[in-house]
Structures are given as structure tokens and as C-alpha cells.
Design an enzyme around this catalytic site. Structure first.
Site, PDB file in Angstrom:
ATOM      1  N   PHE A  42       0.855  -1.176   0.000  1.00  0.00           N
ATOM      2  CA  PHE A  42       0.000   0.000   0.000  1.00  0.00           C
ATOM      3  C   PHE A  42       0.891   1.226   0.000  1.00  0.00           C
ATOM      4  O   PHE A  42       1.654   1.458   0.933  1.00  0.00           O
ATOM      5  CB  PHE A  42      -0.933   0.009   1.210  1.00  0.00           C
ATOM      6  CG  PHE A  42      -1.823   1.220   1.277  1.00  0.00           C
ATOM      7  CD1 PHE A  42      -2.865   1.372   0.382  1.00  0.00           C
ATOM      8  CD2 PHE A  42      -1.622   2.202   2.237  1.00  0.00           C
ATOM      9  CE1 PHE A  42      -3.698   2.490   0.432  1.00  0.00           C
ATOM     10  CE2 PHE A  42      -2.446   3.315   2.297  1.00  0.00           C
ATOM     11  CZ  PHE A  42      -3.489   3.465   1.396  1.00  0.00           C
ATOM     12  N   TYR A  72       1.402   5.362  -0.165  1.00  0.00           N
ATOM     13  CA  TYR A  72       0.684   6.577   0.218  1.00  0.00           C
ATOM     14  C   TYR A  72       1.515   7.839   0.002  1.00  0.00           C
ATOM     15  O   TYR A  72       1.011   8.948   0.137  1.00  0.00           O
ATOM     16  CB  TYR A  72       0.271   6.503   1.696  1.00  0.00           C
ATOM     17  CG  TYR A  72       1.417   6.183   2.637  1.00  0.00           C
ATOM     18  CD1 TYR A  72       2.242   7.183   3.126  1.00  0.00           C
ATOM     19  CD2 TYR A  72       1.679   4.877   3.030  1.00  0.00           C
ATOM     20  CE1 TYR A  72       3.298   6.888   3.979  1.00  0.00           C
ATOM     21  CE2 TYR A  72       2.722   4.572   3.873  1.00  0.00           C
ATOM     22  CZ  TYR A  72       3.534   5.581   4.352  1.00  0.00           C
ATOM     23  OH  TYR A  72       4.585   5.289   5.187  1.00  0.00           O
ATOM     24  N   GLY A  73       2.809   7.693  -0.322  1.00  0.00           N
ATOM     25  CA  GLY A  73       3.684   8.831  -0.547  1.00  0.00           C
ATOM     26  C   GLY A  73       4.483   8.652  -1.816  1.00  0.00           C
ATOM     27  O   GLY A  73       3.921   8.422  -2.889  1.00  0.00           O
ATOM     28  N   SER A  74       5.803   8.701  -1.696  1.00  0.00           N
ATOM     29  CA  SER A  74       6.651   8.643  -2.892  1.00  0.00           C
ATOM     30  C   SER A  74       6.564   7.304  -3.620  1.00  0.00           C
ATOM     31  O   SER A  74       6.835   7.242  -4.820  1.00  0.00           O
ATOM     32  CB  SER A  74       8.114   8.930  -2.522  1.00  0.00           C
ATOM     33  OG  SER A  74       8.612   7.956  -1.622  1.00  0.00           O
ATOM     34  N   GLU A 100      12.937   1.902   1.692  1.00  0.00           N
ATOM     35  CA  GLU A 100      12.172   2.473   2.796  1.00  0.00           C
ATOM     36  C   GLU A 100      12.850   2.318   4.158  1.00  0.00           C
ATOM     37  O   GLU A 100      12.534   3.080   5.082  1.00  0.00           O
ATOM     38  CB  GLU A 100      10.779   1.835   2.840  1.00  0.00           C
ATOM     39  CG  GLU A 100       9.946   2.084   1.596  1.00  0.00           C
ATOM     40  CD  GLU A 100       9.674   3.558   1.376  1.00  0.00           C
ATOM     41  OE1 GLU A 100       8.994   4.175   2.221  1.00  0.00           O
ATOM     42  OE2 GLU A 100      10.154   4.108   0.362  1.00  0.00           O
TER      43      GLU A 100
END
Length: 237
Positions: free
Chosen positions: A61, A63-65, A139
Site C-alpha cells: 500500500f 501513500y507517498g513517494s 524504505e
């Protein structure tokens, strides 16, 4: 449905605060952190696998980059909503990728409460471990991670999807909370590092979300405020 007005934050604003040189090389960890190894990432993945009985498909999932710059191969995309978590600029203070010692940045992470509209990406069935390691390298380059991966349930038009995502550890020293939108915007308008600026990070995220019909009220407010801050320093667009 009425056409949404254009973003106040533009590529011209972003250009004002871009660093002179972009360097994709992995920077040295901040004090108190170590560079994570491939074995560290494999250990994390094995632990996650042990907690999940059905691994016929692996979804992440974003949600940013990761929405606009996936870290690994993907073979399917869906939009979805994650309830119980919201995206927030709560991961700090970044003095390497998109920040400096003089102007540290704040990155997006998922924090408790609310809901988050984002993108589901399915990994190819062949080479899952290799792709997961690529994702973790992006990440969680340093350890201990301030936003470790976890399994979440994401609702999509095609049904609920069990997915991996990254949520802030509120006990981490990198958890930042209590800032007003104006304070966050001031940070995003100044911070830039080896991989670009926080203004670019915000611009790309909001642009991609809007293109998919995923409106985030908080990010929309921030892009207007960041544009105002940049204009106050460099002049109007």
C-alpha cells in the site's frame, strides 16, 4: 462533478528550492542509526511471512513517494482506502535525502487515526523476495526503522486486500507531532537534500493523487501554503 482547480504549487516553485546536484547514492546514516544489510531485510521479511497465513499474492500500500516512484517491480495497480491510519508529515528529521543539517525535512508516514486513500501495487509472483528486499532497501535503509512494515487491510472496489505498508513507530525518536500546517509548510518549503526537495516530494505526491481522483484535504492545504512560503522568498509564480 465540477473540475477541480489547479494546484497552487507548480514546477516553477519546485525549481526554486531544488539542490544544485542530485545524488542517488546512499548517504551515510544519521547519528544513532546503522546502515541496514540485505540480511536484516530478509530477517524482517521472514518475520512478516510467518505472521501471514495466505501469501498467494503480495500487495503493498503506497501513500507517498512509492505512488509515483515504486521501489520494485509491480504487475497490477488498484486504488484503495486504509482505515485507522492517515498520512502525515511525521517522520523527521531528515538531513540526508530531502533535507540538510541547516534545513531538515519531514517525510510522510502513516500515523494512527482517520483514513488514507492510496495505491495498491501487486508484486510479481516470481521474485517476490528480491522485490521485497528492494522495497525495504528504499524504505528502511537505516536501522532501527522509524516506520517498520506491517500488514494492513485495504478496501478497494475489487474487495479487501491484505497489504504491506509502513507505519510510524510513535516510540521512535524520529516521530514528529504537534506541528501546525503552517509550521509543516515552512519546513517543506525550505528543505532539500541529495535526492531533491520536500517541495518536489509534496508536488509529485499531490499531483499523482489528484490525477487518480484521490483528493487529500490536508495535502491540498499544504501545497497552497508551501507555494505561499516559496513566493514570499523568491517572488510570485
Amino acid at each position: 462533478m465540477p473540475k477541480r482547480r489547479p494546484l497552487r504549487l507548480t514546477e516553477r516553485h519546485v525549481a526554486f528550492v531544488q539542490p544544485a546536484i542530485i545524488d542517488e547514492a546512499m548517504p551515510d546514516p544519521q547519528p544513532g542509526y546503522e546502515r541496514a544489510t540485505i540480511e536484516d531485510h530478509l530477517t524482517t521479511w521472514r518475520s512478516l511471512k510467518a505472521k501471514e497465513p495466505d501469501l498467494s499474492e503480495i500487495w503493498i500500500f503506497a501513500y507517498g513517494s512509492l505512488i509515483w516512484k515504486p521501489a520494485c517491480e509491480v504487475v497490477e495497480m488498484r486504488v484503495g482506502i486504509l482505515r485507522g491510519w492517515h498520512r502525515a508529515f511525521c517522520l523527521g528529521w531528515n538531513t540526508r535525502w530531502r533535507g540538510s543539517e541547516e534545513n531538515p525535512g519531514l517525510m510522510l508516514a502513516l500515523d494512527r487515526g482517520g483514513a488514507c486513500k492510496g495505491v495498491l501495487y501487486r508484486l510479481p509472483s516470481a521474485g517476490v523476495e528480491e522485490n521485497v528486499v528492494k522495497l525495504f532497501e528504499r524504505e528502511m535503509a537505516w536501522k532501527p526503522s522509524a516506520f517498520p512494515p506491517r500488514w494492513v487491510n485495504v478496501a478497494s472496489r475489487d474487495g479487501n486486500v491484505r497489504a504491506l505498508t509502513f507505519c510510524i513507530d510513535r516510540n521512535s525518536g524520529r516521530y514528529v507531532t504537534g506541528l501546525s500546517p503552517h509550521e509543516v509548510a515552512a519546513v517543506l518549503a525550505r528543505a532539500a537534500g541529495s535526492r531533491g526537495s520536500m517541495a518536489e516530494y509534496l508536488y509529485e505526491t499531490v499531483t499523482r493523487l489528484e490525477s487518480m481522483g484521490l483528493h487529500d484535504t490536508h495535502l491540498w492545504e499544504l501545497q497552497e501554503l508551501v507555494a505561499e512560503h516559496i513566493e514570499a522568498v523568491y517572488g510570485g509564480d
